[in-house]
Design a protein around this motif. Structure first.
Motif, short mmCIF file in Angstrom:
data_model
loop_
_atom_site.label_atom_id
_atom_site.label_comp_id
_atom_site.label_asym_id
_atom_site.label_seq_id
_atom_site.Cartn_x
_atom_site.Cartn_y
_atom_site.Cartn_z
N ASP A 97 -35.28 -14.26 0.62
CA ASP A 97 -34.99 -15.29 1.61
C ASP A 97 -35.87 -15.06 2.84
O ASP A 97 -36.42 -15.98 3.40
N ALA A 98 -35.96 -13.80 3.27
CA ALA A 98 -36.81 -13.41 4.41
C ALA A 98 -37.68 -12.25 3.97
O ALA A 98 -37.20 -11.32 3.30
N LEU A 99 -38.97 -12.29 4.32
CA LEU A 99 -39.93 -11.29 3.85
C LEU A 99 -40.81 -10.82 4.99
O LEU A 99 -41.33 -11.62 5.75
N THR A 100 -40.96 -9.48 5.10
CA THR A 100 -41.89 -8.88 6.05
C THR A 100 -42.76 -7.91 5.28
O THR A 100 -42.24 -7.08 4.52
N ILE A 101 -44.07 -8.01 5.47
CA ILE A 101 -45.01 -7.11 4.80
C ILE A 101 -45.87 -6.45 5.86
O ILE A 101 -46.57 -7.14 6.61
N GLU A 102 -45.82 -5.13 5.93
CA GLU A 102 -46.63 -4.40 6.91
C GLU A 102 -48.07 -4.28 6.45
O GLU A 102 -48.38 -4.29 5.26
N GLN A 103 -48.95 -4.14 7.43
CA GLN A 103 -50.36 -3.92 7.19
C GLN A 103 -50.55 -2.69 6.31
O GLN A 103 -49.97 -1.65 6.57
N GLY A 104 -51.34 -2.82 5.24
CA GLY A 104 -51.64 -1.70 4.35
C GLY A 104 -50.82 -1.68 3.08
O GLY A 104 -51.14 -0.95 2.15
N ALA A 105 -49.75 -2.47 3.01
CA ALA A 105 -48.93 -2.52 1.80
C ALA A 105 -49.72 -3.13 0.65
O ALA A 105 -50.63 -3.92 0.88
N GLN A 106 -49.38 -2.74 -0.58
CA GLN A 106 -50.05 -3.30 -1.76
C GLN A 106 -49.01 -3.94 -2.67
O GLN A 106 -47.97 -3.34 -2.95
N LEU A 107 -49.30 -5.16 -3.11
CA LEU A 107 -48.40 -5.90 -3.98
C LEU A 107 -49.20 -6.59 -5.06
O LEU A 107 -50.18 -7.29 -4.77
N ASP A 108 -48.80 -6.35 -6.31
CA ASP A 108 -49.41 -7.03 -7.45
C ASP A 108 -48.29 -7.79 -8.13
O ASP A 108 -47.55 -7.23 -8.95
N GLY A 109 -48.09 -9.04 -7.73
CA GLY A 109 -46.99 -9.84 -8.27
C GLY A 109 -46.85 -11.15 -7.53
O GLY A 109 -47.69 -11.49 -6.71
N ARG A 110 -45.80 -11.87 -7.81
CA ARG A 110 -45.54 -13.16 -7.18
C ARG A 110 -44.58 -13.01 -6.02
O ARG A 110 -43.65 -12.22 -6.08
N LEU A 111 -44.79 -13.81 -5.00
CA LEU A 111 -43.85 -13.93 -3.88
C LEU A 111 -43.14 -15.26 -4.05
O LEU A 111 -43.76 -16.31 -3.99
N THR A 112 -41.83 -15.21 -4.27
CA THR A 112 -41.08 -16.43 -4.53
C THR A 112 -39.85 -16.49 -3.64
O THR A 112 -38.98 -15.61 -3.73
N PRO A 113 -39.75 -17.50 -2.78
CA PRO A 113 -38.53 -17.67 -2.00
C PRO A 113 -37.37 -18.02 -2.93
O PRO A 113 -37.58 -18.67 -3.96
N ARG A 114 -36.16 -17.60 -2.59
CA ARG A 114 -34.99 -17.84 -3.45
C ARG A 114 -34.73 -19.31 -3.70
O ARG A 114 -34.14 -19.67 -4.69
N SER A 115 -35.18 -20.18 -2.82
CA SER A 115 -34.99 -21.62 -3.01
C SER A 115 -35.70 -22.08 -4.27
O SER A 115 -35.45 -23.17 -4.76
N GLY A 116 -36.63 -21.25 -4.78
CA GLY A 116 -37.35 -21.59 -6.00
C GLY A 116 -38.58 -22.42 -5.76
O GLY A 116 -39.35 -22.67 -6.67
N GLN A 117 -38.79 -22.86 -4.53
CA GLN A 117 -39.96 -23.66 -4.22
C GLN A 117 -40.99 -22.79 -3.54
O GLN A 117 -40.68 -22.11 -2.56
N ALA A 118 -42.18 -22.79 -4.07
CA ALA A 118 -43.24 -21.98 -3.47
C ALA A 118 -43.54 -22.51 -2.08
O ALA A 118 -43.65 -23.71 -1.86
N GLN A 119 -43.63 -21.60 -1.13
CA GLN A 119 -43.95 -21.97 0.23
C GLN A 119 -45.20 -21.21 0.66
O GLN A 119 -45.36 -20.05 0.31
N PRO A 120 -46.08 -21.86 1.40
CA PRO A 120 -47.26 -21.15 1.85
C PRO A 120 -46.86 -20.02 2.80
O PRO A 120 -45.97 -20.18 3.62
#
Length: 148
Positions: A97-120
């Motif tokens: 629902d709410a997402l914070t990503i700090e500088q330097g973090a690594q993510l290999d995957g999808r970011l999906t809001p719980r509403s199910g609708q992709a948001q920029p």
């Protein structure tokens, strides 16, 4: 009066269970309290709030109300509030629902809001999104915040 080993009572009144750095668990964990993981878990974790230490590793899915990720994860994370620290290395999808990503973090995957609708999500220019929506994030600018 001494406190029990592996748990303490935080200010808000719920119990926190702690898995130390020398602990390795193979199997699913289900807790009705908060969980602080410093060791290695091979299995799914379900808890109220998860705090993952820098040196820890989780191989499995995480489901929580809130998750603060600082170590390695190989699996999905589903939480109302997700904070990904700069030391985090995640291979899996994040549903939030709410997402914070700090500088330097690594993510290999999808970011999906719980509403199910992709948001920029506002991301630094150094991040390249692939057409499949899978992205490897290596953040090179200040913290990115997105709310779904």
């Amino acid at each position: 009066m001494s406190k029990p080993i592996g748990s303490h009572r935080p200010l808000h009144g719920s119990t926190t269970s702690i898995l130390g750095g020398d602990t390795a668990i193979s199997g699913n964990i289900s807790a009705t309290a908060d969980l602080h993981v410093e060791g290695r878990v091979e299995g799914d974790i379900t808890c109220t709030a998860l705090i993952q230490g820098e040196g820890s590793e989780v191989i499995g899915a995480i489901m929580a109300e809130s998750a603060r990720i600082a170590g390695r994860i190989d699996g999905s994370v589903t939480a109302r509030e997700v904070v990904i620290m700069k030391s985090a290395r995640i291979r899996g999808d994040i549903i939030y629902d709410a997402l914070t990503i700090e500088q330097g973090a690594q993510l290999d995957g999808r970011l999906t809001p719980r509403s199910g609708q992709a948001q920029p999500v506002s991301r630094p220019a150094a991040v390249v999104e692939q057409p499949s929506e899978l992205a490897r994030l290596v953040l090179a600018s200040p913290t990115v915040e997105a709310e779904g």
